[in-house]
Design a protein around this motif. Structure first.
Motif, short mmCIF file in Angstrom:
data_model
loop_
_atom_site.label_atom_id
_atom_site.label_comp_id
_atom_site.label_asym_id
_atom_site.label_seq_id
_atom_site.Cartn_x
_atom_site.Cartn_y
_atom_site.Cartn_z
N GLY A 201 -4.04 -15.61 -23.05
CA GLY A 201 -4.28 -14.27 -22.53
C GLY A 201 -4.44 -14.38 -21.02
N ARG A 202 -4.44 -13.24 -20.34
CA ARG A 202 -4.59 -13.28 -18.89
C ARG A 202 -5.49 -12.14 -18.42
NH1 ARG A 202 1.33 -11.17 -16.54
NH2 ARG A 202 0.94 -8.94 -16.87
N LEU A 203 -6.05 -12.31 -17.23
CA LEU A 203 -6.94 -11.33 -16.62
C LEU A 203 -6.42 -10.98 -15.24
CD1 LEU A 203 -9.70 -9.76 -16.53
CD2 LEU A 203 -10.67 -11.86 -15.53
N LEU A 204 -6.24 -9.67 -15.00
CA LEU A 204 -5.79 -9.16 -13.71
C LEU A 204 -6.88 -8.30 -13.07
CD1 LEU A 204 -2.22 -7.95 -14.77
CD2 LEU A 204 -2.78 -10.09 -13.62
N ARG A 205 -6.72 -8.00 -11.80
CA ARG A 205 -7.58 -7.04 -11.12
C ARG A 205 -6.94 -5.67 -11.25
NH1 ARG A 205 -12.68 -7.44 -9.42
NH2 ARG A 205 -12.27 -9.32 -8.17
N HIS A 206 -7.58 -4.75 -11.99
CA HIS A 206 -7.01 -3.42 -12.19
C HIS A 206 -7.51 -2.43 -11.15
CE1 HIS A 206 -5.16 -0.20 -14.46
NE2 HIS A 206 -6.30 0.47 -14.49
N ALA A 207 -8.77 -2.56 -10.76
CA ALA A 207 -9.39 -1.74 -9.71
C ALA A 207 -10.47 -2.59 -9.08
CB ALA A 207 -9.95 -0.45 -10.29
N SER A 208 -11.23 -2.03 -8.17
CA SER A 208 -12.19 -2.83 -7.41
C SER A 208 -13.21 -3.52 -8.30
CB SER A 208 -12.92 -1.94 -6.40
OG SER A 208 -13.62 -0.89 -7.06
N ASP A 209 -13.62 -2.88 -9.38
CA ASP A 209 -14.60 -3.50 -10.28
C ASP A 209 -14.16 -3.42 -11.74
OD1 ASP A 209 -14.87 -0.79 -10.61
OD2 ASP A 209 -17.07 -0.79 -10.59
N VAL A 210 -12.84 -3.36 -11.95
CA VAL A 210 -12.29 -3.27 -13.31
C VAL A 210 -11.25 -4.37 -13.50
CG1 VAL A 210 -11.03 -1.85 -14.97
CG2 VAL A 210 -12.66 -0.78 -13.40
N GLY A 211 -11.44 -5.16 -14.55
CA GLY A 211 -10.47 -6.18 -14.90
C GLY A 211 -9.55 -5.69 -16.00
N LYS A 212 -8.32 -6.16 -15.98
CA LYS A 212 -7.35 -5.79 -17.02
C LYS A 212 -6.93 -7.04 -17.78
CE LYS A 212 -2.86 -3.63 -17.90
NZ LYS A 212 -1.63 -3.04 -17.30
N ILE A 213 -7.18 -7.03 -19.07
CA ILE A 213 -6.79 -8.14 -19.93
C ILE A 213 -5.44 -7.82 -20.57
CG2 ILE A 213 -7.37 -9.37 -22.08
CD1 ILE A 213 -10.32 -9.00 -21.32
N GLY A 214 -4.59 -8.81 -20.63
CA GLY A 214 -3.28 -8.58 -21.21
C GLY A 214 -2.64 -9.85 -21.70
N ARG A 215 -1.43 -9.69 -22.26
CA ARG A 215 -0.63 -10.80 -22.79
C ARG A 215 -1.43 -11.65 -23.78
NH1 ARG A 215 2.35 -7.90 -19.98
NH2 ARG A 215 4.26 -8.68 -18.96
N MET A 216 -2.26 -10.98 -24.60
CA MET A 216 -3.02 -11.68 -25.63
C MET A 216 -2.06 -12.08 -26.75
SD MET A 216 -6.43 -11.90 -25.24
CE MET A 216 -7.01 -11.87 -26.94
N ALA A 217 -1.98 -13.38 -27.02
CA ALA A 217 -1.06 -13.88 -28.04
C ALA A 217 -1.68 -15.07 -28.76
CB ALA A 217 0.27 -14.30 -27.40
N VAL A 218 -1.55 -15.08 -30.09
CA VAL A 218 -2.09 -16.16 -30.92
C VAL A 218 -0.98 -16.65 -31.84
CG1 VAL A 218 -3.82 -16.78 -32.66
CG2 VAL A 218 -4.40 -15.13 -30.86
N HIS A 219 -0.88 -17.95 -32.01
CA HIS A 219 0.08 -18.53 -32.95
C HIS A 219 -0.06 -17.85 -34.30
CE1 HIS A 219 2.07 -21.40 -35.58
NE2 HIS A 219 2.50 -22.08 -34.53
N ARG A 220 1.05 -17.49 -34.91
CA ARG A 220 1.03 -16.67 -36.13
C ARG A 220 0.25 -17.34 -37.26
NH1 ARG A 220 5.04 -17.45 -39.98
NH2 ARG A 220 5.18 -15.19 -40.26
N ALA A 221 0.26 -18.66 -37.34
CA ALA A 221 -0.43 -19.34 -38.42
C ALA A 221 -1.95 -19.33 -38.26
CB ALA A 221 0.05 -20.79 -38.53
N LEU A 222 -2.43 -18.99 -37.06
CA LEU A 222 -3.87 -19.08 -36.77
C LEU A 222 -4.53 -17.73 -36.55
CD1 LEU A 222 -3.72 -22.21 -34.47
CD2 LEU A 222 -4.41 -22.11 -36.86
N ARG A 223 -3.79 -16.65 -36.79
CA ARG A 223 -4.41 -15.33 -36.66
C ARG A 223 -5.44 -15.14 -37.76
NH1 ARG A 223 1.54 -12.88 -35.65
NH2 ARG A 223 1.86 -14.05 -33.71
N GLY A 224 -6.54 -14.49 -37.39
CA GLY A 224 -7.63 -14.31 -38.34
C GLY A 224 -8.61 -15.46 -38.37
N SER A 225 -8.40 -16.46 -37.52
CA SER A 225 -9.30 -17.62 -37.50
C SER A 225 -10.19 -17.64 -36.26
CB SER A 225 -8.49 -18.92 -37.57
OG SER A 225 -7.60 -19.03 -36.47
#
Length: 285
Positions: A201-225
């Protein structure tokens, strides 16, 4: 055997189709329960089974499976299937298992696997990496290491996970997956004990005091773990440490419940992005 003898449990509920004419679980289904739990055991070790065995240079084959019946399970019972690696020999691994209904012991089992060459199906020594991994798990050690950093350090592993999830699974065009924001983002990658990148996953600066999380990805075999949860918490901690008062993200609607369970709330109307329904969600820090 008692519940405290085990670290690992797989929860299941007896289905109607698994009950026989005596109105109890048909005896052969208990082996299926243990086999189902074994797949979840590898997830608990943060191992995508196929890739892990390929890296280890072998595969596991059942040599022996024995079951002892102490009681019967019935339709709609909630059962806990417990497993522990009791011993690792030169080329074999012995697992002890038990099925509990609450604290009541119903079934015990012993499963013996042999590590072998997939082509010839001849036994090979259990790799030291697998031996160590099993020992550490049973000792209660953590199975994940999460690294944070820039694209130069983590980009290769992050890109591999993102390509598998977004491009290959979801069909997002390759040119739409990458952008200039990767160069300035804080990236997080989860690694298992074999050094395989399994989530990002990644963290960007969205505004002066707001972070934006994105590109969250998990290997398909490990989802739910809980791997994705660990990545998300790591990125939220990074946002809080740099002084952000809020984090937001654009969640795919299929993952909305995941983020809600972790305290995120929806904001605004749903929208489409790269042809996939999304909704903005946020959480105060």
């Amino acid at each position: 055997m008692k519940r405290q003898d085990f670290r690992f449990f797989h929860r299941l509920r007896v289905r109607w189709v698994e009950v026989d004419m005596q109105k109890i679980v048909f005896n052969a289904h208990y082996l299926m329960y243990f086999d189902t739990a074994m797949a979840d055991y590898w997830r608990a070790l943060a191992l995508p089974y196929e890739e892990a065995m390929l890296q280890l240079g072998g595969d596991l084959y059942v040599k022996k499976a024995s079951i002892e019946y102490h009681g019967s399970a019935h339709f709609d019972d909630r059962l806990d299937v417990a497993l522990t690696c009791a011993r690792v020999g030169k080329s074999s691994m012995v697992f002890s298992g038990a099925i509990f209904r609450g604290d009541e012991l119903l079934i015990t089992c012993e499963l013996i696997y042999v590590f072998a060459d997939p082509a010839s199906q001849t036994a090979k020594p259990v790799p030291d990496a697998l031996r160590s991994l099993l020992t550490c798990f049973e000792a209660g050690e953590a199975m994940l290491q999460i690294k944070t950093g820039g694209w130069a350090a983590l980009g290769t592993d992050a890109a591999k996970v993102r390509t598998a999830v977004f491009v290959q699974e979801q069909g997002i065009p390759l040119e739409m997956e990458w952008d200039e924001a990767d160069a300035t983002a804080v990236h997080a990658v989860a690694y298992n004990s074999l050094g395989q990148g399994i989530a990002t996953g990644r963290l960007l600066r969205h505004a002066s005091d707001v972070g934006k999380i994105g590109r969250m990805a998990v290997h398909r075999a490990l989802r739910g773990s809980h791997v994705g949860q660990s990545i998300l918490h790591t990125l939220m901690d990074a946002a809080q440490q740099r002084g952000d008062a809020e984090v937001m993200l654009y969640a795919q609607r299929s993952a909305e419940g995941f983020y809600q369970r972790l305290g995120f709330a929806p904001r605004g109307a749903p929208f489409d992005e790269v042809g996939i329904p999304h909704i903005e969600m946020f959480k105060a820090l």
